[in-house]
Scaffold this motif. Structure first.
Motif, PDB file in Angstrom:
ATOM      1  N   ASN A  20      12.978  84.085  36.039  1.00  0.00           N
ATOM      2  CA  ASN A  20      13.531  84.592  37.294  1.00  0.00           C
ATOM      3  C   ASN A  20      12.848  83.933  38.491  1.00  0.00           C
ATOM      4  O   ASN A  20      13.516  83.463  39.415  1.00  0.00           O
ATOM      5  CB  ASN A  20      13.372  86.115  37.346  1.00  0.00           C
ATOM      6  CG  ASN A  20      13.955  86.704  38.603  1.00  0.00           C
ATOM      7  OD1 ASN A  20      15.022  86.329  39.038  1.00  0.00           O
ATOM      8  ND2 ASN A  20      13.233  87.636  39.190  1.00  0.00           N
ATOM      9  N   TYR A  53      13.917  80.113  38.574  1.00  0.00           N
ATOM     10  CA  TYR A  53      15.250  79.783  39.089  1.00  0.00           C
ATOM     11  C   TYR A  53      15.365  80.105  40.567  1.00  0.00           C
ATOM     12  O   TYR A  53      16.012  79.369  41.315  1.00  0.00           O
ATOM     13  CB  TYR A  53      16.388  80.347  38.235  1.00  0.00           C
ATOM     14  CG  TYR A  53      16.824  81.769  38.409  1.00  0.00           C
ATOM     15  CD1 TYR A  53      17.531  82.179  39.532  1.00  0.00           C
ATOM     16  CD2 TYR A  53      16.601  82.708  37.417  1.00  0.00           C
ATOM     17  CE1 TYR A  53      17.972  83.481  39.665  1.00  0.00           C
ATOM     18  CE2 TYR A  53      17.046  84.004  37.536  1.00  0.00           C
ATOM     19  CZ  TYR A  53      17.729  84.391  38.661  1.00  0.00           C
ATOM     20  OH  TYR A  53      18.165  85.674  38.791  1.00  0.00           O
ATOM     21  N   ASN A  54      14.711  81.158  41.036  1.00  0.00           N
ATOM     22  CA  ASN A  54      14.711  81.427  42.483  1.00  0.00           C
ATOM     23  C   ASN A  54      14.015  80.302  43.247  1.00  0.00           C
ATOM     24  O   ASN A  54      14.488  79.860  44.298  1.00  0.00           O
ATOM     25  CB  ASN A  54      14.035  82.761  42.780  1.00  0.00           C
ATOM     26  CG  ASN A  54      14.930  83.930  42.488  1.00  0.00           C
ATOM     27  OD1 ASN A  54      16.138  83.856  42.671  1.00  0.00           O
ATOM     28  ND2 ASN A  54      14.344  85.019  42.028  1.00  0.00           N
ATOM     29  N   ASN A  68      20.265  76.563  37.736  1.00  0.00           N
ATOM     30  CA  ASN A  68      21.364  77.137  36.953  1.00  0.00           C
ATOM     31  C   ASN A  68      20.995  77.255  35.479  1.00  0.00           C
ATOM     32  O   ASN A  68      21.312  78.259  34.832  1.00  0.00           O
ATOM     33  CB  ASN A  68      22.632  76.308  37.127  1.00  0.00           C
ATOM     34  CG  ASN A  68      23.261  76.514  38.487  1.00  0.00           C
ATOM     35  OD1 ASN A  68      23.186  77.587  39.058  1.00  0.00           O
ATOM     36  ND2 ASN A  68      23.877  75.470  39.012  1.00  0.00           N
ATOM     37  N   HIS A 104      18.650  80.121  35.102  1.00  0.00           N
ATOM     38  CA  HIS A 104      19.357  81.390  35.256  1.00  0.00           C
ATOM     39  C   HIS A 104      20.103  81.765  33.984  1.00  0.00           C
ATOM     40  O   HIS A 104      20.105  82.937  33.582  1.00  0.00           O
ATOM     41  CB  HIS A 104      20.315  81.315  36.452  1.00  0.00           C
ATOM     42  CG  HIS A 104      20.853  82.640  36.836  1.00  0.00           C
ATOM     43  ND1 HIS A 104      22.191  82.935  36.755  1.00  0.00           N
ATOM     44  CD2 HIS A 104      20.246  83.765  37.280  1.00  0.00           C
ATOM     45  CE1 HIS A 104      22.377  84.190  37.139  1.00  0.00           C
ATOM     46  NE2 HIS A 104      21.214  84.714  37.461  1.00  0.00           N
ATOM     47  N   ASP A 109      19.377  85.091  31.696  1.00  0.00           N
ATOM     48  CA  ASP A 109      20.402  86.033  31.234  1.00  0.00           C
ATOM     49  C   ASP A 109      20.316  86.248  29.722  1.00  0.00           C
ATOM     50  O   ASP A 109      20.503  87.364  29.235  1.00  0.00           O
ATOM     51  CB  ASP A 109      21.803  85.550  31.616  1.00  0.00           C
ATOM     52  CG  ASP A 109      22.106  85.745  33.090  1.00  0.00           C
ATOM     53  OD1 ASP A 109      21.398  86.532  33.753  1.00  0.00           O
ATOM     54  OD2 ASP A 109      23.051  85.094  33.576  1.00  0.00           O
TER      55      ASP A 109
END
Length: 193
Positions: free
Chosen positions: A25, A28-29, A101, A104, A108
């Motif tokens: 997290n 990717y941020n 991407n 991310h 998920d």
């Protein structure tokens, strides 16, 4: 293996998967921020080049600017063009965006693993461990292939936000744990007792 041992194995897997998901997290941020930074840098440089070109054209046609602008403007344009050619901010932006991407998507998958697969009592500990190992390997490979934004992020946090924010940014907060698995860490700890 007793029920307590099985519970302990799943709890350790959950904690490790949760830390990895939180790391994904943050990554990717961070990569989305870097992609946006380079995109806006590229747009800013385009704007400066456009303005310098207009200045040069207006100087050539109307001679309304001081004479030194005739020499300074092409010099500025050459410096900006050289920097853009060397740094390639548009390509960096695209590389960071693709990496963000990919991180991310893997985040998920970790979240689905934590919320769906791990609590599923029909799956054996071996199946859970194998899936976790697969996700951990994907994360390791992804980190090897990703562009490095950590130094930018580190200096941003340390010097612009303050060193006390550094630990806050690299640790897994209770709020993030709750957001990832839908419950508080204390509730997860109660399951260990």
């Amino acid at each position: 293996m007793t029920g307590d041992e099985a519970s302990t194995v799943r709890d350790r897997i959950e904690r490790s998967a949760l830390m990895k998901a939180d790391s994904l997290n943050h990554t990717y941020n961070q990569h989305f921020l870097a992609a946006n930074f380079y995109r806006w840098l590229n747009r800013f440089l385009d704007t400066v080049l456009f303005a310098a070109s207009l200045l040069l054209v207006s100087q050539a046609l109307w001679t309304v600017w001081p004479a030194w602008t005739t020499f300074a403007t092409p010099g500025l344009m050459a410096i900006i063009t050289g920097y853009r050619r060397a740094a390639k901010p548009d390509q960096r932006s695209e590389r960071f965006r693709k990496s963000a991407n990919r991180h991310h998507v893997l985040f998920d998958e970790f979240r689905d693993f934590l919320v769906v697969s791990l609590p599923d009592g029909s799956k054996s500990n071996t199946e859970i461990q194998d899936r976790f190992d697969e996700l951990a390997d994907q994360r390791r490979e992804l980190n090897i292939d990703s562009p490095d934004a950590s130094s930018i992020w580190y200096y941003w946090i340390k010097y612009l936000r303050g060193e006390e924010k550094l630990q806050e940014q690299i640790s897994t907060t209770p709020e993030m744990r709750k957001a990832i698995i839908g419950r508080t860490w204390e509730q997860a700890d109660e399951g260990l007792d």
